[in-house]
Design an enzyme around this catalytic site. Structure first.
Site, short mmCIF file in Angstrom:
data_model
loop_
_atom_site.label_atom_id
_atom_site.label_comp_id
_atom_site.label_asym_id
_atom_site.label_seq_id
_atom_site.Cartn_x
_atom_site.Cartn_y
_atom_site.Cartn_z
N TYR A 71 -20.85 11.50 -15.10
CA TYR A 71 -20.23 12.09 -13.90
C TYR A 71 -18.71 12.04 -14.05
O TYR A 71 -18.02 13.03 -13.79
CB TYR A 71 -20.68 11.37 -12.62
CG TYR A 71 -20.01 11.92 -11.38
CD1 TYR A 71 -20.25 13.24 -10.96
CD2 TYR A 71 -19.10 11.16 -10.64
CE1 TYR A 71 -19.60 13.77 -9.84
CE2 TYR A 71 -18.46 11.68 -9.52
CZ TYR A 71 -18.71 12.98 -9.12
OH TYR A 71 -18.08 13.51 -8.02
N GLY A 84 -21.78 18.80 3.43
CA GLY A 84 -20.61 17.96 3.14
C GLY A 84 -19.27 18.67 3.20
O GLY A 84 -18.94 19.37 4.16
P1 NDP Z 1 -22.98 17.30 -0.92
O1 NDP Z 1 -24.16 16.85 -1.70
O2 NDP Z 1 -22.98 17.04 0.53
O3 NDP Z 1 -22.71 18.84 -1.20
C1 NDP Z 1 -22.82 19.40 -2.46
C2 NDP Z 1 -22.79 20.92 -2.36
O4 NDP Z 1 -22.84 21.47 -3.68
C3 NDP Z 1 -23.98 21.48 -1.60
O5 NDP Z 1 -23.56 22.49 -0.71
C4 NDP Z 1 -24.86 22.06 -2.69
O6 NDP Z 1 -25.54 23.23 -2.21
C5 NDP Z 1 -23.82 22.48 -3.74
N1 NDP Z 1 -24.44 22.54 -5.06
C6 NDP Z 1 -24.92 21.52 -5.80
N2 NDP Z 1 -25.48 21.97 -6.93
C7 NDP Z 1 -25.35 23.32 -6.90
C8 NDP Z 1 -25.76 24.37 -7.78
N3 NDP Z 1 -26.41 24.12 -8.93
N4 NDP Z 1 -25.48 25.65 -7.44
C9 NDP Z 1 -24.84 25.93 -6.28
N5 NDP Z 1 -24.43 24.98 -5.41
C10 NDP Z 1 -24.70 23.69 -5.71
O7 NDP Z 1 -21.74 16.56 -1.61
P2 NDP Z 1 -20.15 16.60 -1.30
O8 NDP Z 1 -19.82 17.50 -0.19
O9 NDP Z 1 -19.69 15.20 -1.23
O10 NDP Z 1 -19.64 17.19 -2.70
C11 NDP Z 1 -18.78 18.30 -2.80
C12 NDP Z 1 -17.86 18.08 -3.98
O11 NDP Z 1 -17.03 16.94 -3.74
C13 NDP Z 1 -18.57 17.83 -5.32
O12 NDP Z 1 -17.91 18.54 -6.33
C14 NDP Z 1 -18.40 16.32 -5.50
O13 NDP Z 1 -18.44 15.95 -6.86
C15 NDP Z 1 -17.03 16.12 -4.89
N6 NDP Z 1 -16.70 14.76 -4.49
C16 NDP Z 1 -17.46 14.10 -3.57
C17 NDP Z 1 -17.12 12.80 -3.21
C18 NDP Z 1 -17.93 11.99 -2.26
O14 NDP Z 1 -17.73 10.76 -2.21
N7 NDP Z 1 -18.82 12.58 -1.46
C19 NDP Z 1 -15.91 12.15 -3.75
C20 NDP Z 1 -15.21 12.95 -4.71
C21 NDP Z 1 -15.58 14.20 -5.05
P3 NDP Z 1 -27.08 23.59 -2.47
O15 NDP Z 1 -27.81 22.31 -2.73
O16 NDP Z 1 -27.50 24.31 -1.24
O17 NDP Z 1 -27.03 24.49 -3.67
C1 8X3 Z 2 -17.52 10.86 -5.88
C2 8X3 Z 2 -17.04 9.50 -5.50
O1 8X3 Z 2 -16.84 7.06 -6.23
O2 8X3 Z 2 -18.78 8.25 -7.01
O3 8X3 Z 2 -16.76 11.51 -6.81
O4 8X3 Z 2 -16.63 8.73 -7.93
S1 8X3 Z 2 -17.34 8.34 -6.73
#
Ligand code: NDP
Ligand code: 8X3
Length: 252
Positions: A152, A14
């Site tokens: 969350y 992501g």
């Molecule tokens: P993904 O699930 O695609 O990526 C999440 C990443 O976080 C992965 O690389 C995963 O790596 C890593 N991760 C999760 N848990 C752990 C852990 N315990 N230790 C180390 N690494 C960890 O999601 P996104 O790219 O969407 O999320 C990235 C950020 O963006 C997050 O903080 C999310 O809350 C935020 N976000 C996302 C939104 C969305 O709509 N997608 C909107 C707003 C915010 P691995 O599993 O290899 O450890």
């Molecule tokens: C990730 C997007 O809409 O679940 O933070 O808050 S939402």
């Protein structure tokens, strides 16, 4: 001039993955982090033709694991110019009274404490060198609370507060701090939230054009590439169809 160094947590998927790519395209040496080693290795071999790459595989929520990972870094990698605190996820979506304690622990441990553990390893060198930039990936869930989002949203409200605290406390050390708060971005986020239920995850992004990870990565690059005297503190980014955490103009 040597390349700047960026450390990106959650670079296996992501937003973090797209950010590692765009920073490498713009001549940042990168420390890519995540638990899934195979994905780190694939990304390292993709990027290492362009820039220097270090892999750190650790669980951000395990403070011993975090410490050991940073201790394994050679001294030339210890001074980090840009820290992208991105690792995180939602686990579950249910009313508070039906919530799962394991999910609550995971979100608070990863999204909040994990961000602090990593920051704690990076900030002292930034303070010593009187420079650096920390980008915290928050969420619209850190600005609003939506139905069933409860814990969350609490974790992302905490990220918002930590970002504000960093902004104040690190100002005297010339360290820039930025919160990026996305709305709906199509990544593996919903697959994790719904525990591998692909159909349910895909439905979240149907009927409108969601943001893609690259959109957020491009914004992160814009933020970190501003001149030394410019600090962007807080950005909320939506897909055009979104107006709040719950208002999304869907065609179906
Ligand atoms: P993904 O699930 O695609 O990526 C999440 C990443 O976080 C992965 O690389 C995963 O790596 C890593 N991760 C999760 N848990 C752990 C852990 N315990 N230790 C180390 N690494 C960890 O999601 P996104 O790219 O969407 O999320 C990235 C950020 O963006 C997050 O903080 C999310 O809350 C935020 N976000 C996302 C939104 C969305 O709509 N997608 C909107 C707003 C915010 P691995 O599993 O290899 O450890
Ligand atoms: C990730 C997007 O809409 O679940 O933070 O808050 S939402």
């Amino acid at each position: 001039m040597p390349n700047k160094k960026a450390l990106i947590t959650g670079a296996t998927s992501g937003i973090g993955l797209a950010t590692a790519r765009i920073l490498a395209d713009n001549n940042y040496d990168v420390i890519i982090c995540g638990r899934r080693k195979e994905r780190l290795e694939e990304l390292a071999s993709e990027l290492s033709g362009k820039v220097n790459v270090q892999m750190l595989s650790f669980d951000v929520s395990d403070k011993k694991d975090v410490k050991a990972a940073f201790e394994s870094l050679d001294s030339e990698w210890r001074t980090i110019d840009v820290l992208i605190n991105n690792a995180g996820n939602a686990h579950g979506l249910s009313p508070l009274n039906e919530g799962d304690i394991e999910d609550w622990d995971a979100m608070m441990d990863i999204n909040v404490k994990g961000l602090l553990y990593v920051s704690n390893e990076v900030i002292p060198e930034m303070v010593k060198s009187k420079k650096g930039h920390i980008v915290n990936i928050g969420s619209i869930a850190g600005k609003e609370v939506y139905p069933n989002g409860n814990v969350y949203c609490a974790s992302k409200h905490a990220v918002d507060a930590i970002n504000k605290g960093m902004l104040i406390d690190l100002n005297q050390h010339n360290i820039k701090v930025t919160a990026i708060n996305p709305g709906l971005v199509e990544t593996e986020f919903s697959q994790v939230r719904f525990k591998g239920d692909k159909e349910r995850a895909e439905k979240v992004y149907k009927g409108f054009d969601p943001l893609m990870a690259k959109d957020i990565a491009e914004t992160i690059y814009f933020v970190v590439s501003r001149p030394a005297h410019v600090k962007i503190c807080d950005l909320t980014i939506f897909p055009t169809a979104q107006a709040s955490a719950t208002i999304v103009n869907k065609s179906e």
